[in-house]
Motif scaffolding. Structure first.
Motif, PDB file in Angstrom:
ATOM      1  N   LEU A  99      -7.327  -3.311 -67.687  1.00  0.00           N
ATOM      2  CA  LEU A  99      -5.834  -3.365 -67.610  1.00  0.00           C
ATOM      3  C   LEU A  99      -5.385  -4.608 -66.808  1.00  0.00           C
ATOM      4  O   LEU A  99      -4.101  -4.741 -67.057  1.00  0.00           O
ATOM      5  N   GLY A 100      -6.303  -5.494 -66.529  1.00  0.00           N
ATOM      6  CA  GLY A 100      -5.758  -6.846 -65.901  1.00  0.00           C
ATOM      7  C   GLY A 100      -5.147  -6.602 -64.512  1.00  0.00           C
ATOM      8  O   GLY A 100      -5.514  -5.630 -63.535  1.00  0.00           O
ATOM      9  N   GLN A 101      -4.439  -7.540 -64.058  1.00  0.00           N
ATOM     10  CA  GLN A 101      -3.699  -7.448 -62.763  1.00  0.00           C
ATOM     11  C   GLN A 101      -2.744  -6.063 -62.656  1.00  0.00           C
ATOM     12  O   GLN A 101      -2.020  -5.684 -63.558  1.00  0.00           O
ATOM     13  N   HIS A 102      -3.088  -5.415 -61.672  1.00  0.00           N
ATOM     14  CA  HIS A 102      -2.387  -4.000 -61.390  1.00  0.00           C
ATOM     15  C   HIS A 102      -2.511  -3.750 -59.996  1.00  0.00           C
ATOM     16  O   HIS A 102      -3.065  -4.308 -59.151  1.00  0.00           O
ATOM     17  N   ARG A 103      -1.336  -2.825 -59.631  1.00  0.00           N
ATOM     18  CA  ARG A 103      -1.528  -2.420 -58.140  1.00  0.00           C
ATOM     19  C   ARG A 103      -1.565  -0.843 -58.252  1.00  0.00           C
ATOM     20  O   ARG A 103      -1.642  -0.073 -59.376  1.00  0.00           O
ATOM     21  N   PRO A 104      -1.807  -0.213 -57.110  1.00  0.00           N
ATOM     22  CA  PRO A 104      -2.070   1.138 -57.063  1.00  0.00           C
ATOM     23  C   PRO A 104      -0.671   1.836 -57.106  1.00  0.00           C
ATOM     24  O   PRO A 104       0.432   1.109 -56.977  1.00  0.00           O
ATOM     25  N   ASP A 105      -0.514   3.183 -57.491  1.00  0.00           N
ATOM     26  CA  ASP A 105       0.604   3.827 -57.988  1.00  0.00           C
ATOM     27  C   ASP A 105       1.599   3.938 -56.689  1.00  0.00           C
ATOM     28  O   ASP A 105       0.753   3.852 -55.437  1.00  0.00           O
ATOM     29  N   THR A 106       2.917   4.331 -56.724  1.00  0.00           N
ATOM     30  CA  THR A 106       3.498   5.117 -55.688  1.00  0.00           C
ATOM     31  C   THR A 106       3.191   6.668 -56.127  1.00  0.00           C
ATOM     32  O   THR A 106       2.802   7.197 -57.185  1.00  0.00           O
ATOM     33  N   VAL A 107       3.214   7.519 -55.084  1.00  0.00           N
ATOM     34  CA  VAL A 107       3.006   8.865 -55.353  1.00  0.00           C
ATOM     35  C   VAL A 107       3.984   9.638 -56.255  1.00  0.00           C
ATOM     36  O   VAL A 107       3.663  10.408 -57.276  1.00  0.00           O
ATOM     37  N   ALA A 108       5.247   8.992 -56.397  1.00  0.00           N
ATOM     38  CA  ALA A 108       6.084   9.491 -57.430  1.00  0.00           C
ATOM     39  C   ALA A 108       5.828   9.141 -58.833  1.00  0.00           C
ATOM     40  O   ALA A 108       5.962   9.967 -59.664  1.00  0.00           O
ATOM     41  N   GLU A 109       5.228   7.918 -58.755  1.00  0.00           N
ATOM     42  CA  GLU A 109       4.479   7.742 -60.211  1.00  0.00           C
ATOM     43  C   GLU A 109       3.328   8.566 -60.742  1.00  0.00           C
ATOM     44  O   GLU A 109       3.491   8.864 -61.876  1.00  0.00           O
ATOM     45  N   LEU A 110       2.550   8.820 -59.872  1.00  0.00           N
ATOM     46  CA  LEU A 110       1.461   9.962 -59.931  1.00  0.00           C
ATOM     47  C   LEU A 110       2.127  11.247 -60.459  1.00  0.00           C
ATOM     48  O   LEU A 110       1.595  11.721 -61.305  1.00  0.00           O
ATOM     49  N   ALA A 111       3.093  11.669 -59.685  1.00  0.00           N
ATOM     50  CA  ALA A 111       3.535  12.986 -59.856  1.00  0.00           C
ATOM     51  C   ALA A 111       4.105  13.094 -61.297  1.00  0.00           C
ATOM     52  O   ALA A 111       4.025  13.872 -62.206  1.00  0.00           O
ATOM     53  N   HIS A 178      -6.369  16.690 -63.953  1.00  0.00           N
ATOM     54  CA  HIS A 178      -7.067  15.568 -63.961  1.00  0.00           C
ATOM     55  C   HIS A 178      -8.021  15.763 -63.070  1.00  0.00           C
ATOM     56  O   HIS A 178      -9.226  15.142 -63.319  1.00  0.00           O
ATOM     57  N   GLY A 179      -8.136  16.380 -61.998  1.00  0.00           N
ATOM     58  CA  GLY A 179      -9.125  16.586 -61.018  1.00  0.00           C
ATOM     59  C   GLY A 179      -9.264  15.802 -59.863  1.00  0.00           C
ATOM     60  O   GLY A 179      -9.878  16.269 -58.967  1.00  0.00           O
ATOM     61  N   ASP A 180      -8.706  14.735 -59.943  1.00  0.00           N
ATOM     62  CA  ASP A 180      -8.933  13.819 -58.580  1.00  0.00           C
ATOM     63  C   ASP A 180      -7.638  12.896 -58.516  1.00  0.00           C
ATOM     64  O   ASP A 180      -7.935  11.630 -58.692  1.00  0.00           O
ATOM     65  N   ALA A 181      -6.455  13.432 -58.231  1.00  0.00           N
ATOM     66  CA  ALA A 181      -5.261  12.934 -58.586  1.00  0.00           C
ATOM     67  C   ALA A 181      -4.877  12.454 -57.340  1.00  0.00           C
ATOM     68  O   ALA A 181      -4.057  13.016 -56.316  1.00  0.00           O
ATOM     69  N   TRP A 182      -5.314  11.100 -56.981  1.00  0.00           N
ATOM     70  CA  TRP A 182      -4.717  10.502 -55.993  1.00  0.00           C
ATOM     71  C   TRP A 182      -4.511   8.971 -56.309  1.00  0.00           C
ATOM     72  O   TRP A 182      -4.748   8.609 -57.406  1.00  0.00           O
ATOM     73  N   ALA A 183      -3.798   8.242 -55.506  1.00  0.00           N
ATOM     74  CA  ALA A 183      -3.061   6.753 -55.613  1.00  0.00           C
ATOM     75  C   ALA A 183      -4.230   5.849 -56.488  1.00  0.00           C
ATOM     76  O   ALA A 183      -3.782   5.203 -57.306  1.00  0.00           O
ATOM     77  N   GLY A 184      -5.468   5.921 -56.033  1.00  0.00           N
ATOM     78  CA  GLY A 184      -6.542   4.969 -56.509  1.00  0.00           C
ATOM     79  C   GLY A 184      -6.810   5.181 -57.967  1.00  0.00           C
ATOM     80  O   GLY A 184      -7.463   4.342 -58.629  1.00  0.00           O
ATOM     81  N   ASN A 185      -6.656   6.587 -58.469  1.00  0.00           N
ATOM     82  CA  ASN A 185      -6.650   6.751 -59.968  1.00  0.00           C
ATOM     83  C   ASN A 185      -5.502   6.489 -60.845  1.00  0.00           C
ATOM     84  O   ASN A 185      -5.448   7.156 -62.005  1.00  0.00           O
ATOM     85  N   VAL A 186      -4.664   5.988 -60.277  1.00  0.00           N
ATOM     86  CA  VAL A 186      -3.397   5.338 -61.102  1.00  0.00           C
ATOM     87  C   VAL A 186      -3.267   3.744 -60.840  1.00  0.00           C
ATOM     88  O   VAL A 186      -3.286   3.266 -60.025  1.00  0.00           O
ATOM     89  N   ALA A 187      -3.247   3.170 -62.108  1.00  0.00           N
ATOM     90  CA  ALA A 187      -3.032   1.554 -61.827  1.00  0.00           C
ATOM     91  C   ALA A 187      -1.342   1.445 -62.378  1.00  0.00           C
ATOM     92  O   ALA A 187      -1.265   1.613 -63.651  1.00  0.00           O
ATOM     93  N   VAL A 188      -0.907   0.473 -61.953  1.00  0.00           N
ATOM     94  CA  VAL A 188       0.386   0.305 -62.412  1.00  0.00           C
ATOM     95  C   VAL A 188       0.418  -1.483 -62.658  1.00  0.00           C
ATOM     96  O   VAL A 188       0.197  -2.109 -61.997  1.00  0.00           O
ATOM     97  N   THR A 189       0.657  -1.610 -63.952  1.00  0.00           N
ATOM     98  CA  THR A 189       0.581  -3.142 -64.356  1.00  0.00           C
ATOM     99  C   THR A 189       2.097  -3.907 -63.937  1.00  0.00           C
ATOM    100  O   THR A 189       3.059  -3.310 -63.873  1.00  0.00           O
ATOM    101  N   PRO A 190       1.993  -5.301 -64.036  1.00  0.00           N
ATOM    102  CA  PRO A 190       3.173  -5.989 -63.654  1.00  0.00           C
ATOM    103  C   PRO A 190       4.546  -5.646 -64.467  1.00  0.00           C
ATOM    104  O   PRO A 190       5.534  -5.856 -63.984  1.00  0.00           O
ATOM    105  N   ASP A 191       4.336  -4.936 -65.540  1.00  0.00           N
ATOM    106  CA  ASP A 191       5.467  -4.763 -66.378  1.00  0.00           C
ATOM    107  C   ASP A 191       6.074  -3.295 -65.999  1.00  0.00           C
ATOM    108  O   ASP A 191       7.089  -2.751 -66.286  1.00  0.00           O
ATOM    109  N   GLY A 192       5.416  -2.772 -64.740  1.00  0.00           N
ATOM    110  CA  GLY A 192       5.869  -1.241 -64.271  1.00  0.00           C
ATOM    111  C   GLY A 192       5.171  -0.080 -64.963  1.00  0.00           C
ATOM    112  O   GLY A 192       5.494   1.128 -64.710  1.00  0.00           O
ATOM    113  N   ASN A 193       4.411  -0.307 -65.905  1.00  0.00           N
ATOM    114  CA  ASN A 193       3.740   0.658 -66.597  1.00  0.00           C
ATOM    115  C   ASN A 193       2.514   1.452 -65.817  1.00  0.00           C
ATOM    116  O   ASN A 193       1.791   0.494 -65.240  1.00  0.00           O
ATOM    117  N   ALA A 194       2.428   2.670 -65.735  1.00  0.00           N
ATOM    118  CA  ALA A 194       1.429   3.451 -64.803  1.00  0.00           C
ATOM    119  C   ALA A 194       0.556   4.025 -65.791  1.00  0.00           C
ATOM    120  O   ALA A 194       0.844   4.746 -66.818  1.00  0.00           O
TER     121      ALA A 194
END
Length: 297
Positions: A99-111, A178-194
């Motif tokens: 996925l290249g450069q990315h950040r962890p999600d906000t919890v709202a993005e995960l939800a 998902h089974g392990d739904a925490w912030a570390g299992n979502v990646a958000v790319t610079p364009d804002g896609n999670a």
């Protein structure tokens, strides 16, 4: 041989088997935990090396990711042109697009992602199985460096929670979780896609099992603030802590977090104090929740 050297050797074997000669020498270690993650920069790939004996689970992860793509759920994509769940020295290796450069999600993005996932019809023929919140916990407890009394307490707590799980009140209809739904299992790319990651625990089960993960981060470990938790509930449209069965889900999640820290401490002794602290919290020795649990390596 260090754990990193051993993992790189597994990677070398896998790269040679699929024709990626020399790629392991230039690979970058992303994470070394239960699964090892290596980035192959020149190929735009990430190799995921599972622990021993997980060939079927690794192959299922690839099938789940492909199913999510077909159903329009943003998720990391498996590489199409390489042999998946390739076995090297007893370990399964899967290949994923980086996925290249990315950040962890906000919890709202995960939800928001979980809401979309839980809305999908349960698939036929994917052989997901049903959620087992206690998978491998007996084994994990026995592999820790906790003393005999501490291990015995964890085994007793595990037995209590298994019985409570079997007696859970009726929840919403079962869905793909998902089974392990925490912030570390979502990646958000610079364009804002999670994008969802890591489908090792994906199964059929109550949506409340997914939702309990962030609730525990709020109520138990204190890593999610009250404001962030409210944003999570608003984004999903439900507060799982209102469900009568939530204390059992919380107990199962907490037990998994204690066992993870204790198992991690075997390779990273600095985590031992955190593992003992978490255990003592469950034993009622450190007051009420939240307990401000610290991350482990």
């Amino acid at each position: 041989m260090t754990a990193v050297d051993a993992s790189r050797e597994h990677l070398r074997e896998a790269c040679e088997a699929v024709g990626l000669l020399g790629q392991s020498d230039r690979a970058e270690l992303i994470r070394l935990g239960e699964n090892a993650m290596w980035r192959l920069p020149s190929r735009g790939l990430v190799a995921r090396i599972a622990r021993d004996g997980q060939q079927s689970a690794a192959a299922r992860e690839v099938r789940v990711a492909s199913w999510l793509a077909v159903n329009g759920i943003p998720a990391v994509k498996p590489a199409e042109d390489l042999e998946q769940a390739l076995e090297v020295s007893g370990r399964a290796v899967t290949w994923w697009h980086d996925l290249g450069q990315h950040r962890p999600d906000t919890v709202a993005e995960l939800a928001a992602l979980l809401r979309r996932l839980h809305a999908l019809p349960v698939p036929d023929g994917l052989s997901l199985g049903h959620t087992d919140p206690f998978v491998r916990l007996d084994e994990r407890i026995g592999q820790t460096d906790l003393d005999a009394g501490q291990q015995a307490w964890l085994h007793e707590r595990l037995a209590e929670l298994r019985q409570a799980w079997d007696e859970l009140p009726s929840a919403s209809p079962e869905v793909v979780v998902h089974g392990d739904a925490w912030a570390g299992n979502v990646a958000v790319t610079p364009d804002g896609n999670a994008f969802l990651l890591d489908f090792e625990r994906t199964a059929i089960g109550p949506r409340e099992w997914d939702l309990a993960s962030i609730a525990v981060a709020f109520q138990t470990s204190g890593t999610v603030s009250a404001d962030r938790y409210r944003s999570y509930c608003r984004a999903y449209g439900l507060d799982v802590t209102d469900w009568p069965g939530y204390p059992t889900l919380r107990g199962a999640r907490e037990l998994r977090l204690v066992c993870f820290a204790a198992q991690t401490a075997v390779q990273h002794p600095t985590a031992h104090a955190q593992a003992v602290y978490r255990l003592e919290c469950l034993q009622g020795l450190h007051g009420p929740r939240p307990w401000s649990w610290s991350p482990v390596p």
